[in-house]
Scaffold this active site. Structure first.
Site, PDB file in Angstrom:
ATOM      1  N   CYS A   1      -2.854  11.008   1.420  1.00 32.41           N
ATOM      2  CA  CYS A   1      -2.243   9.712   1.097  1.00 32.41           C
ATOM      3  C   CYS A   1      -0.839   9.820   0.535  1.00 32.41           C
ATOM      4  O   CYS A   1       0.100   9.256   1.087  1.00 32.41           O
ATOM      5  CB  CYS A   1      -3.138   8.970   0.121  1.00 32.41           C
ATOM      6  SG  CYS A   1      -4.700   8.554   0.884  1.00 32.41           S
TER       7      CYS A   1
ATOM      8  N   LYS B   1       0.841  -1.211   0.000  1.00 39.44           N
ATOM      9  CA  LYS B   1       0.000   0.000   0.000  1.00 39.44           C
ATOM     10  C   LYS B   1       0.877   1.262   0.000  1.00 39.44           C
ATOM     11  O   LYS B   1       0.651   2.215  -0.746  1.00 39.44           O
ATOM     12  CB  LYS B   1      -0.922  -0.009   1.232  1.00 39.44           C
ATOM     13  CG  LYS B   1      -1.615   1.311   1.516  1.00 39.44           C
ATOM     14  CD  LYS B   1      -2.547   1.746   0.409  1.00 39.44           C
ATOM     15  CE  LYS B   1      -2.874   3.214   0.479  1.00 39.44           C
ATOM     16  NZ  LYS B   1      -3.664   3.691  -0.646  1.00 39.44           N
TER      17      LYS B   1
HETATM   18  N1  LIG Z   1      -8.848   9.818   1.996  1.00 39.30           N
HETATM   19  C1  LIG Z   1      -8.431   9.014   1.032  1.00 39.30           C
HETATM   20  O1  LIG Z   1      -8.619   9.263  -0.174  1.00 39.30           O
HETATM   21  C2  LIG Z   1      -7.728   7.719   1.366  1.00 39.30           C
HETATM   22  C3  LIG Z   1      -7.462   6.814   0.338  1.00 39.30           C
HETATM   23  C4  LIG Z   1      -6.843   5.609   0.636  1.00 39.30           C
HETATM   24  C5  LIG Z   1      -6.476   5.347   1.974  1.00 39.30           C
HETATM   25  N2  LIG Z   1      -6.735   6.262   2.956  1.00 39.30           N
HETATM   26  C6  LIG Z   1      -6.361   5.929   4.331  1.00 39.30           C
HETATM   27  O2  LIG Z   1      -7.570   5.660   5.046  1.00 39.30           O
HETATM   28  C7  LIG Z   1      -7.434   6.107   6.398  1.00 39.30           C
HETATM   29  C8  LIG Z   1      -8.554   7.077   6.721  1.00 39.30           C
HETATM   30  O3  LIG Z   1      -8.415   8.234   5.913  1.00 39.30           O
HETATM   31  P1  LIG Z   1      -9.519   9.377   5.933  1.00 39.30           P
HETATM   32  O4  LIG Z   1      -9.185  10.297   4.823  1.00 39.30           O
HETATM   33  O5  LIG Z   1     -10.879   8.756   6.003  1.00 39.30           O
HETATM   34  O6  LIG Z   1      -9.195  10.053   7.359  1.00 39.30           O
HETATM   35  P2  LIG Z   1     -10.132  11.070   8.167  1.00 39.30           P
HETATM   36  O7  LIG Z   1      -9.206  11.836   9.038  1.00 39.30           O
HETATM   37  O8  LIG Z   1     -11.032  11.771   7.220  1.00 39.30           O
HETATM   38  O9  LIG Z   1     -11.046  10.126   9.074  1.00 39.30           O
HETATM   39  C9  LIG Z   1     -10.622   9.487  10.216  1.00 39.30           C
HETATM   40  C10 LIG Z   1     -11.760   9.528  11.228  1.00 39.30           C
HETATM   41  O10 LIG Z   1     -11.381   8.741  12.355  1.00 39.30           O
HETATM   42  C11 LIG Z   1     -11.895   9.361  13.511  1.00 39.30           C
HETATM   43  N3  LIG Z   1     -11.212   8.857  14.700  1.00 39.30           N
HETATM   44  C12 LIG Z   1     -10.021   9.252  15.219  1.00 39.30           C
HETATM   45  N4  LIG Z   1      -9.732   8.522  16.310  1.00 39.30           N
HETATM   46  C13 LIG Z   1     -10.750   7.655  16.490  1.00 39.30           C
HETATM   47  C14 LIG Z   1     -11.030   6.640  17.457  1.00 39.30           C
HETATM   48  N5  LIG Z   1     -10.197   6.370  18.453  1.00 39.30           N
HETATM   49  N6  LIG Z   1     -12.187   5.949  17.341  1.00 39.30           N
HETATM   50  C15 LIG Z   1     -13.070   6.212  16.338  1.00 39.30           C
HETATM   51  N7  LIG Z   1     -12.857   7.154  15.412  1.00 39.30           N
HETATM   52  C16 LIG Z   1     -11.704   7.872  15.481  1.00 39.30           C
HETATM   53  C17 LIG Z   1     -11.681  10.835  13.237  1.00 39.30           C
HETATM   54  O11 LIG Z   1     -12.487  11.646  14.073  1.00 39.30           O
HETATM   55  C18 LIG Z   1     -12.039  10.935  11.759  1.00 39.30           C
HETATM   56  O12 LIG Z   1     -13.414  11.264  11.572  1.00 39.30           O
HETATM   57  C19 LIG Z   1      -6.040   6.727   6.509  1.00 39.30           C
HETATM   58  O13 LIG Z   1      -5.152   5.758   6.994  1.00 39.30           O
HETATM   59  C20 LIG Z   1      -5.694   7.093   5.085  1.00 39.30           C
HETATM   60  O14 LIG Z   1      -4.303   7.099   4.864  1.00 39.30           O
HETATM   61  C21 LIG Z   1      -7.374   7.421   2.682  1.00 39.30           C
END
Ligand SMILES: NC(=O)c1ccc[n+]([C@@H]2O[C@H](COP(=O)([O-])OP(=O)(O)OC[C@H]3O[C@@H](n4cnc5c(N)ncnc54)[C@H](O)[C@@H]3O)[C@@H](O)[C@H]2O)c1
Length: 433
Positions: free
Chosen positions: A269, A215
């Site tokens: 990312c 990844k």
């Molecule tokens: N955004 C993208 O396009 C994308 C694409 C591929 C992979 N990812 C990966 O996916 C993951 C999530 O990305 P995202 O963009 O959704 O992040 P984000 O920050 O938008 O969402 C994360 C959520 O988790 C919540 N959170 C934090 N601590 C928590 C806890 N202890 N319990 C429950 N909820 C909690 C936060 O409040 C937030 O709403 C990351 O690892 C990112 O690298 C993201």
């Protein structure tokens, strides 16, 4: 069948990934609880309010959310206990932000520690966050085993990378191939079944560390490709040829796939990926100078843009410090409202540091910034230069002649998106990255 035909699952973290992922399961008939620590965010979601730019089959994310809430297939909560009473599978999608090149595991640690307090025998946990290679086995597993349950024996633990692109989440949850690794074969098989409830594409089973590392390098190879193209762009600018045409021609070769240059590489990312790998590479004492150089190259693009702009303004007898600059777009990528780690913000900051007067406009980004204005007209009126850094729907409709008439004399157009027509040269000065 290791998991039931209509799984009951909780998605931990309702962000850009977790919320559309929850709804993808709900739309297929699963019973889903979304857990997030932000109470206001949870309340908004339960009231069907959400600003994420996603859509599926002509419906916005907010419409899909509203339907799934009404049908009782999805609800959000801050309570892990409430979720644990109703589900037996968990998908973790909390993020690992990077501060000063250092990945921050606090959210993941907290999620695992709280999950450990409610984990039951027979539950499945799939980590879908992007992580430092080794995290699932070295960090998540021991934290979850604080429950007193043994991974692979009492509960099932797996890692599957998230590969979707924001803006295409619903489509890609279904059609993007996945990879999965489990602490045991049964963990991998259970996770695979849970994933295939939504994913119709191939799901390949491998080792956890390989899936975690794959990844990270999938993202890094894009970062490196873009950095390489930035160097090609600097070369073609001096040679006097069009970079975008150059890439179009090179890509007619079947084994060449050059990405396009832009105002830098942003979002959660791509820029973060190197630091997940680097954390482990340093521990293992493996140098990765090419990858670090690529990251640095991409980080410096906003500065390159500033220099290009300054040079052109000086050619027409103006100085950057006494110019008004209209910046079109603040989001980190086209047609998105996500402006996390967004190169346009970095670019604006550099302009402000040079003393320029900046009016930035992005109809999709709602957050308030001192330099953000609320209309295109306000941004461009009397502007000495316009810099196009992110494409949004509204910008596709621009009448460039009418727009340039609102600008100051001899306007400069700096196009980082290959979107400004060459005809603006009839009434201004176009430069392109
Ligand atoms: N955004 C993208 O396009 C994308 C694409 C591929 C992979 N990812 C990966 O996916 C993951 C999530 O990305 P995202 O963009 O959704 O992040 P984000 O920050 O938008 O969402 C994360 C959520 O988790 C919540 N959170 C934090 N601590 C928590 C806890 N202890 N319990 C429950 N909820 C909690 C936060 O409040 C937030 O709403 C990351 O690892 C990112 O690298 C993201």
């Amino acid at each position: 069948m290791l998991i039931s035909k209509t799984p009951r699952l909780a998605v931990i973290g309702l962000g850009f990934i977790g919320l559309p992922l929850s709804l993808s399961y709900a739309m297929k008939g699963a019973s889903v609880i979304g857990i997030d620590v932000l109470e206001d965010h949870v309340n908004d979601i339960n009231a069907a309010k959400c600003h994420f730019h996603e859509q599926y089959q002509g419906k916005s994310l907010a419409e899909i959310l509203s339907e799934q809430l009404a049908q009782g297939r999805f609800q959000a909560t801050t309570s892990y206990e409430q979720a644990a009473n109703e589900v037996d599978h968990y998908i973790i999608t909390v993020g690992l932000p990077v501060h000063n090149q250092d990945p921050d595991l606090r959210y993941l640690n907290a999620a695992c520690e709280t999950l450990a307090t409610v984990l039951k025998k027979g539950d499945t946990v799939v980590v879908r966050s992007t992580v430092i290679p080794g995290t699932t086995e070295d960090i998540v597993l021991p934290l979850l085993e604080k429950s007193g349950l043994k991974a692979g024996v009492d509960f099932y633990l797996a890692y599957s990378s998230e590969r979707i692109a924001e803006g295409r989440a619903f489509e890609e949850f279904i059609h993007m191939p996945l990879a999965v690794g489990g602490v045991t074969d049964e963990s991998a098989q259970r996770a695979k079944q849970l994933l295939s409830f939504v994913t119709e594409a191939e799901i390949t089973v491998s080792e956890i560390k390989i899936v975690e590392t794959a990844k990270v390098i999938e993202n890094i190879q894009r970062d490196v490709n873009i950095a390489m193209v930035q160097e090609f762009a600097r070369f073609s600018e001096k040679l006097g040829i069009d970079t975008f045409e150059l890439i179009r021609i090179a890509n007619t070769h079947k084994r060449v796939n050059l990405l396009t240059p832009g105002p830098g590489v942003g979002g959660y990312c791509l820029p973060n990926a190197l630091y997940y790998l680097l954390t482990k590479a340093k521990e293992l004492q493996v140098p990765v100078p090419l990858l670090e150089t690529a990251r640095k190259t991409n980080d410096q693009v906003p500065q390159v843009l500033v220099e290009m702009l300054q040079e052109k303004l000086e050619e027409v007898g103006k100085s950057l410090a006494s110019s008004k600059i209209a910046v079109l777009g603040l989001a980190m990528k086209d047609f998105s409202n996500d402006d996390r780690i967004s190169p346009p913000h970095h670019f604006v900051q550099l302009l402000l540091d040079s003393g320029a007067d900046v009016s930035a406009y992005d109809p999709a980004v709602k957050a308030a910034y001192p330099y953000r204005v609320s209309s295109l007209e306000e941004a461009v009126t009397k502007a000495d230069a316009l810099v196009y850094v992110t494409v949004q729907e509204e910008f596709l409709e621009i009448d460039w002649l009418a727009l340039s008439e609102k600008m100051a004399s001899q306007p400069v157009f700096l196009d980082a998106k290959n979107r400004v027509p060459k005809t603006v040269n009839q009434y201004g000065n176009l430069i392109r990255i």
